[in-house]
Design a protein around this motif. Structure first.
Motif, mmCIF file in Angstrom:
data_model
loop_
_atom_site.group_PDB
_atom_site.id
_atom_site.type_symbol
_atom_site.label_atom_id
_atom_site.label_comp_id
_atom_site.label_asym_id
_atom_site.label_seq_id
_atom_site.Cartn_x
_atom_site.Cartn_y
_atom_site.Cartn_z
ATOM 1 N N LEU A 74 80.487 -134.061 2.763
ATOM 2 C CA LEU A 74 79.881 -135.206 2.390
ATOM 3 C C LEU A 74 79.389 -135.734 3.710
ATOM 4 O O LEU A 74 78.368 -136.380 3.227
ATOM 5 N N VAL A 75 79.936 -135.677 4.819
ATOM 6 C CA VAL A 75 79.326 -136.092 5.978
ATOM 7 C C VAL A 75 77.736 -135.425 6.111
ATOM 8 O O VAL A 75 76.793 -136.116 6.255
ATOM 9 N N ASP A 76 77.789 -134.033 6.111
ATOM 10 C CA ASP A 76 76.425 -133.584 6.166
ATOM 11 C C ASP A 76 75.561 -134.011 5.190
ATOM 12 O O ASP A 76 74.652 -134.009 5.272
ATOM 13 N N GLN A 77 76.212 -133.985 3.804
ATOM 14 C CA GLN A 77 75.205 -134.460 2.723
ATOM 15 C C GLN A 77 74.799 -135.602 2.821
ATOM 16 O O GLN A 77 73.598 -136.202 2.474
ATOM 17 N N TRP A 78 75.785 -136.706 3.250
ATOM 18 C CA TRP A 78 75.496 -138.205 2.645
ATOM 19 C C TRP A 78 74.832 -138.831 3.976
ATOM 20 O O TRP A 78 73.972 -139.742 3.988
ATOM 21 N N LEU A 79 75.251 -138.427 5.281
ATOM 22 C CA LEU A 79 74.773 -138.880 6.592
ATOM 23 C C LEU A 79 73.625 -138.007 7.193
ATOM 24 O O LEU A 79 72.649 -138.348 7.728
ATOM 25 N N GLY A 80 73.809 -136.746 6.871
ATOM 26 C CA GLY A 80 72.479 -135.970 7.554
ATOM 27 C C GLY A 80 72.916 -135.594 8.897
ATOM 28 O O GLY A 80 71.848 -135.027 9.625
ATOM 29 N N ARG A 81 74.079 -135.870 9.292
ATOM 30 C CA ARG A 81 74.261 -135.725 11.082
ATOM 31 C C ARG A 81 75.697 -135.819 10.831
ATOM 32 O O ARG A 81 76.360 -136.216 10.190
ATOM 33 N N ARG A 82 76.160 -135.245 12.245
ATOM 34 C CA ARG A 82 77.499 -135.469 12.361
ATOM 35 C C ARG A 82 77.818 -136.345 13.777
ATOM 36 O O ARG A 82 78.012 -135.769 15.053
ATOM 37 N N PRO A 83 78.309 -137.486 13.406
ATOM 38 C CA PRO A 83 79.004 -138.392 14.585
ATOM 39 C C PRO A 83 80.150 -137.610 15.172
ATOM 40 O O PRO A 83 80.796 -136.656 14.489
ATOM 41 N N PRO A 84 80.900 -138.008 16.279
ATOM 42 C CA PRO A 84 82.098 -137.766 16.633
ATOM 43 C C PRO A 84 83.041 -137.581 15.449
ATOM 44 O O PRO A 84 83.229 -138.702 14.599
ATOM 45 N N LEU A 85 83.944 -136.707 15.417
ATOM 46 C CA LEU A 85 84.878 -136.566 14.228
ATOM 47 C C LEU A 85 86.274 -136.556 14.736
ATOM 48 O O LEU A 85 86.710 -135.618 15.553
ATOM 49 N N VAL A 86 87.118 -137.276 13.907
ATOM 50 C CA VAL A 86 88.483 -137.233 13.773
ATOM 51 C C VAL A 86 89.090 -136.852 12.430
ATOM 52 O O VAL A 86 88.389 -137.445 11.592
ATOM 53 N N TYR A 87 89.891 -135.871 12.563
ATOM 54 C CA TYR A 87 90.369 -135.513 11.155
ATOM 55 C C TYR A 87 92.027 -136.166 11.205
ATOM 56 O O TYR A 87 92.943 -135.479 11.999
ATOM 57 N N LEU A 88 92.300 -137.004 10.275
ATOM 58 C CA LEU A 88 93.677 -137.384 10.209
ATOM 59 C C LEU A 88 94.338 -136.777 8.980
ATOM 60 O O LEU A 88 93.873 -136.790 7.965
ATOM 61 N N VAL A 113 94.345 -135.468 14.263
ATOM 62 C CA VAL A 113 95.367 -136.582 14.498
ATOM 63 C C VAL A 113 96.490 -136.449 13.614
ATOM 64 O O VAL A 113 96.179 -136.358 12.288
ATOM 65 N N HIS A 114 97.783 -136.232 13.892
ATOM 66 C CA HIS A 114 98.672 -136.325 12.850
ATOM 67 C C HIS A 114 99.685 -137.331 13.064
ATOM 68 O O HIS A 114 99.450 -138.042 13.944
ATOM 69 N N VAL A 115 100.304 -137.823 11.960
ATOM 70 C CA VAL A 115 101.162 -139.245 11.955
ATOM 71 C C VAL A 115 102.497 -138.927 12.345
ATOM 72 O O VAL A 115 103.077 -139.906 12.559
ATOM 73 N N THR A 116 102.986 -137.587 12.451
ATOM 74 C CA THR A 116 104.337 -137.408 12.847
ATOM 75 C C THR A 116 104.218 -136.143 13.852
ATOM 76 O O THR A 116 103.453 -135.379 13.800
ATOM 77 N N HIS A 117 105.068 -136.049 14.601
ATOM 78 C CA HIS A 117 105.342 -135.039 15.465
ATOM 79 C C HIS A 117 105.917 -133.711 14.905
ATOM 80 O O HIS A 117 105.533 -132.529 15.074
ATOM 81 N N PHE A 118 106.670 -134.025 13.649
ATOM 82 C CA PHE A 118 107.228 -133.199 12.642
ATOM 83 C C PHE A 118 105.757 -132.228 12.170
ATOM 84 O O PHE A 118 105.742 -130.853 12.144
ATOM 85 N N ASN A 119 104.953 -132.844 11.703
ATOM 86 C CA ASN A 119 103.803 -132.411 11.071
ATOM 87 C C ASN A 119 102.912 -131.397 12.085
ATOM 88 O O ASN A 119 102.447 -130.456 11.976
#
Length: 316
Positions: A74-88, A113-119
């Motif tokens: 969706l980023v590629d299609q809707w923005l047409g570019r890739r700003p810095p990315l964080v995957y939560l 980025v994980h929300v727990t150390h277990f993950n």
């Protein structure tokens, strides 16, 4: 910064958007899963701005927070570019644990980025830079009264999710205390479990009412076998509720001694529920300990500070 983020997880996003940035939330005409827009049941500040799909290419975006595998397309299609990315990543892995490879492992330049150390421990992140930013909660205040001699459970779709959320354990807990199960698609749960409907009532209330309703119950039960650390558990602790929970995933870290009872022995957990039912003063004391622990580890200011450091590092 101007941060693009999809409305995926309302409770988590409510904490995230308390920061000092502008949060761009895509909205589509049908307000479907990829364009929900602003939350309707959470209190979000004016810095959360709905952006119609056709205007996204014209928006200045400093950073994108991905939360689902298909959002990169969706980023590629809707923005047409890739700003810095964080995957939560909100969830613990499913499937061939602990060999499950995370989608972000193959996204060049993305920080996972994980929300727990277990993950973090359980996901295979490959070469992706990986960090943990633990949950933060917008403090609902100390509301516990425990006036209703019933136990609260929060779970969405308990019939469909079954053993994952510990739905099969509810009959055993219902013998220790009558249950009020809050969440989406809980209708027919008592019939499904074969228990007296009064011992397993269900209701789906809006988020603004949920905390008030939880706090009236004597104890919070968290029967979940396998998921990430449920925000409802942390919210119950913030409310000053004593908690009874399975010792799975990150729960043993989140609920220290004095904040509740954590075990994988069902008899220990049901005995704890009976003890809280029989002794409101004991319930209040443990609930106070739960609130203190939650504020110390999962407070909003720590959460926002951690994210601020990460966002500056990623965009630098």
């Amino acid at each position: 910064m101007r941060i693009l983020i999809w409305h995926v997880h309302g409770s988590w996003t409510t904490a995230f958007v308390q920061g000092p940035h502008t949060y761009l939330v895509p909205v589509t005409p049908d307000r479907g899963p990829d364009g929900l827009g602003r939350a309707r049941t959470w209190d979000w500040p004016d810095s959360v701005v709905e952006v119609p799909l056709e205007r996204l290419r014209d928006e200045h975006v400093d950073l994108v927070v991905l939360q689902r595998p298909h959002e990169l397309a969706l980023v590629d299609q809707w923005l047409g570019r890739r700003p810095p990315l964080v995957y939560l990543e909100h969830n613990a892995p499913d499937g061939d644990v602990p060999h499950t490879r995370h989608p972000a492992a193959d996204i060049p330049g993305a920080t996972l980025v994980h929300v727990t150390h277990f993950n973090r421990l359980m996901w295979d992140a490959g070469p992706a830079p990986t960090v943990v930013v633990e949950h933060g909660i917008v403090d609902p205040g100390h509301r516990w009264t425990g006036e209703l001699n019933r136990a609260a459970v929060v779970v969405n779709e308990p019939i469909r999710r079954g053993r994952t959320t510990g739905t099969d354990l509810l009959p055993e807990f219902s013998r220790a205390a009558p249950l009020d199960v809050f969440g989406m698609r809980t209708e027919g749960l008592a019939v499904h479990l074969g228990v007296d409907p009064d011992r397993c009532r269900t209701q789906d209330v809006v988020q603004s009412e949920l905390h008030t309703q939880l706090a009236r119950r004597r104890v919070y039960i968290h029967p979940v076998r396998w998921t990430s650390l449920g925000l409802s558990l942390l919210e119950a602790m913030h409310l000053g509720m004593p908690v009874v929970a399975l010792a799975t995933t990150e729960v043993t870290e989140a609920v220290p001694p004095g904040a509740g009872v954590v075990s994988n022995r069902i008899d220990v957990l049901t005995d704890a529920v009976r003890d809280f039912m029989a002794d409101p003063l004991h319930a209040r004391t443990v609930g106070d300990g739960a609130r203190a622990a939650a504020l110390s580890r999962y407070g909003l200011s720590r959460f926002l500070d951690d994210w601020e450091r990460l966002l500056k590092e990623v965009t630098r």
